[in-house]
Design a protein around this motif. Structure first.
Motif, mmCIF file in Angstrom:
data_model
loop_
_atom_site.group_PDB
_atom_site.id
_atom_site.type_symbol
_atom_site.label_atom_id
_atom_site.label_comp_id
_atom_site.label_asym_id
_atom_site.label_seq_id
_atom_site.Cartn_x
_atom_site.Cartn_y
_atom_site.Cartn_z
ATOM 1 N N TYR A 14 0.833 -1.204 0.000
ATOM 2 C CA TYR A 14 0.000 0.000 0.000
ATOM 3 C C TYR A 14 0.869 1.256 0.000
ATOM 4 N N ALA A 15 0.223 2.378 -0.283
ATOM 5 C CA ALA A 15 0.947 3.651 -0.405
ATOM 6 C C ALA A 15 1.709 4.007 0.869
ATOM 7 N N ASN A 16 1.185 3.550 2.022
ATOM 8 C CA ASN A 16 1.873 3.867 3.286
ATOM 9 C C ASN A 16 3.033 2.912 3.565
ATOM 10 N N ILE A 51 -8.195 -9.810 -6.946
ATOM 11 C CA ILE A 51 -8.872 -10.691 -7.910
ATOM 12 C C ILE A 51 -10.042 -9.947 -8.567
ATOM 13 N N SER A 52 -10.769 -9.181 -7.752
ATOM 14 C CA SER A 52 -11.954 -8.502 -8.281
ATOM 15 C C SER A 52 -11.619 -7.168 -8.943
ATOM 16 N N THR A 53 -10.336 -6.827 -8.994
ATOM 17 C CA THR A 53 -9.806 -5.585 -9.595
ATOM 18 C C THR A 53 -10.165 -4.326 -8.806
ATOM 19 N N LEU A 54 -10.635 -4.494 -7.575
ATOM 20 C CA LEU A 54 -10.918 -3.310 -6.763
ATOM 21 C C LEU A 54 -9.641 -2.770 -6.128
ATOM 22 N N ILE A 55 -8.621 -3.599 -6.092
ATOM 23 C CA ILE A 55 -7.329 -3.179 -5.550
ATOM 24 C C ILE A 55 -6.279 -3.425 -6.634
ATOM 25 N N THR B 258 -8.018 6.177 -9.955
ATOM 26 C CA THR B 258 -7.804 7.278 -9.006
ATOM 27 C C THR B 258 -9.045 7.494 -8.145
ATOM 28 N N GLY B 259 -8.842 7.452 -6.847
ATOM 29 C CA GLY B 259 -9.932 7.736 -5.915
ATOM 30 C C GLY B 259 -10.960 6.633 -5.764
ATOM 31 N N ILE B 260 -10.853 5.586 -6.590
ATOM 32 C CA ILE B 260 -11.876 4.535 -6.487
ATOM 33 C C ILE B 260 -11.292 3.135 -6.309
ATOM 34 N N ARG B 261 -10.070 2.920 -6.802
ATOM 35 C CA ARG B 261 -9.430 1.618 -6.569
ATOM 36 C C ARG B 261 -8.229 1.864 -5.675
ATOM 37 N N ASN B 262 -7.975 0.926 -4.784
ATOM 38 C CA ASN B 262 -6.865 1.126 -3.854
ATOM 39 C C ASN B 262 -5.542 0.848 -4.547
#
Lengths: 306, 262
Positions: A14-16, A51-55, B258-262
């Motif tokens: 993650y960014a942090n 997997i779900s492309t949310l991350i 941007t702003g919606i996916r981590n």
């Protein structure tokens, strides 16, 4: 054997700077009922998010039914159904609209979308609630609504992130039956859960993830066979004496209170021998249960060993 | 479903679904979305157009009420197109229901166009309500229907896209009101809604020419009244460039999550 999902060297930082996934690799066969277990913050939800492309991942590759999720974005999404851990539908929309809208996102014509909406809302016991705003649903109903929504396009692979968290026992068991039914009908299921009894009951294969690494990946049978002992709690009909000065399987029998005692048996030991010995001591047994869930015992030993 | 990929008709259904959902949202909360702008603009008509306007007399050869009607319609369209997309997309981000779209196979341009058309639908509906109200106060004759319709559609599209960008970067409800309050409203008020730029000193005429809303308002006024402070072709070019640039930016933001996916 067709592989439903193949994860290779998956990494996420993650960014942090927090390294949530440190190169996990995993394969789940088509038709499997697979448990992905791990403590809080182990990386389960991050894996599902990737997997779900949310991350967005930092490295590695994910293939769903042989197709890379980065290069075959649209095809792989048709194969995937995701039930997230947290409620993620609009609380102001009607139950029926939420499922129908999701069907529309998958390009389903209106008639088919309406049929599928009815089919899955009925299966999950929400058809009567179809015209109610989703905010009026109970916690268990909200989870069932997310399952109906994830199934409306009839994916070949369903991933559920703690679907029974906070759900009462009766509802949990009916969800188990439902998931078993759709698995028997051919849907591959990956489940994360904190209820190890749930994983033991439902899943054929298992992976344990801890601190972003897979520390165990095997079949449930093999894993449970590794247990070298089991501890039982036995309830007696008559009151127990103040002290119990005998052993079973070389382990002292421990008195818990006036009506219950604890016995530890090594793996493969005949339980009938235990009953014979207790009977010979004049102790009549009313009931027996495992002290802890067998999988929980192994789970804790793996985490402690990691 | 056995789709190898999303075919054109499936994409259209997805697009239609997003637009219907957006329209359902703003019509469900019509007391928040449709009534307030109608009341506000109605008050402008009564106070500025009718009461104050009578004393002002003519502006660019038109009754003051006639002169401000195009600007007020345009103001309603701009504010409502923008606020529909910014509030809808941000609240979907906030409630995480945007994930419903992100996990589905809807291409980014379909998502964006769906939200933009949803914003345009509200902007144009409010614009229509305001136009009907304006007809109660003045005799509205449209001089150039094609220009009128084109400029209102393009302006509505520009501000729907701008609202989308605002929503993508917004992290709180404060963030979705900052731009409308501190940027959009001043630009609209200084965009020639209430006055002709000819009344300004030459320095402020040049400053006004840097305000894109000035071109939109004046082109719309040209469409209705046949008079304008700007070159119409230049105005359409500016609108076209804005649409292309903003659309490109939105697609880039969606592609990068941007702003919606981590």
């Amino acid at each position: 054997m067709t592989i439903a999902i193949s994860i290779r060297d998956l990494q996420k930082t993650y960014a942090n700077g927090f390294e949530a996934l440190k190169g996990i690799s995993l394969e789940v066969a088509q038709g499997d009922f697979f448990a992905l277990l791990g403590p809080n913050g182990a990386g389960k939800s991050t894996t599902i998010g990737v997997i779900s492309t949310l991350i967005n991942k930092s490295g590695g590759a994910v293939e769903v039914f042989g197709r890379n999720v980065d290069t075959h974005v649209f095809e792989t999404k048709f194969d995937l159904g995701i039930v997230p851990q947290e409620v993620n539908f609009s609380l102001f929309e009607k139950v029926g609209d939420i499922v129908r809208t999701q069907a529309g996102y998958y390009g389903m014509p209106r008639q088919l979308a309406a049929e599928r909406t009815e089919k899955y809302l009925r299966k999950l016991g929400l058809w009567d609630k179809r015209d109610e705003r989703s905010r009026s649903l109970s916690g268990g109903m909200k989870r069932r609504l997310m399952i109906a929504r994830a199934l409306v396009h009839e994916p070949r692979l369903l991933i559920l992130d703690e679907p029974t968290a906070g759900v009462d026992i009766e509802l949990r068991r009916s969800m188990w039956e439902f998931l078993t039914e759709i698995n028997n009908n051919g849907t591959t299921i990956i489940l994360t859960t904190h209820y190890l009894e749930e994983a033991e009951q439902l899943c054929r294969n298992i992976a344990i993830i801890d601190e972003g690494r897979i520390i165990e990946n095997t079949s449930m049978k093999k894993l449970l066979a590794e247990l070298d002992s089991q501890t039982f709690i036995l309830d007696t009909i008559d009151e127990l004496p103040e002290s119990l000065d005998f052993t079973i399987d070389s382990t002292p029998v421990r008195r818990i209170d006036e009506h219950s005692l604890e016995v530890t048996l090594s793996a493969g030991k005949d339980v009938n021998e235990m009953f014979s010995l207790l009977d010979a001591k004049g102790l009549k047994i009313a009931s027996l249960r495992n002290k802890t869930n067998r999988l929980e015992q192994l789970f804790m030993s793996r985490l402690n060993g990691n | 479903m056995g789709f190898s990929a999303m075919r054109a008709n499936h994409k259209f259904i997805a697009f239609e679904t997003i637009v219907i959902k957006e329209i359902r949202r703003f019509t469900r909360i019509w007391l928040q979305t449709l009534v307030p702008p109608a009341i506000t603009i109605g008050l402008y008509f009564v106070i500025f157009g009718n009461l104050v306007g009578r004393r002002i007399g003519e502006m660019d050869g038109f009754q003051y009420m006639e002169f401000i009607v195009p600007g007020l319609i345009m103001m309603a369209v701009i504010q409502n197109s923008y606020s529909n997309v910014v509030s809808s997309f941000f609240s979907q981000k906030f409630q995480r229901s945007i994930e419903e779209l992100l996990v589905s196979p809807v291409p980014n341009y379909v998502i964006l166009t769906g939200f933009a058309v949803g914003g345009m639908a509200r902007g144009l509906l409010v614009g229509l309500v305001v136009t009907i109200m304006a007809m109660l106060f003045t005799d509205l004759q449209i001089q150039h229907p094609f220009i009128t319709v084109s400029v209102i559609l393009m302006t509505s599209m520009v501000f729907s896209l701008a609202g989308f960008i605002n929503a993508v970067f917004a992290n709180s409800f404060d963030d979705i009101s900052i731009i409308p309050t501190f940027v959009l409203t001043p630009l609209i008020y200084l965009g020639g809604v209430f006055y002709s730029v000819q009344l300004l000193p030459s320095f402020w005429q040049v400053v006004s020419s840097l305000n894109p809303i000035f071109y939109m308002v004046n082109t719309f006024r040209y469409g209705i009244l046949g008079t304008s402070d700007v070159d119409i072709y230049w105005a359409f070019l500016i609108l076209g460039v804005f649409i292309v640039v903003l659309y490109g930016c939105c697609i880039w933001l969606l592609r990068h999550g941007t702003g919606i996916r981590n």
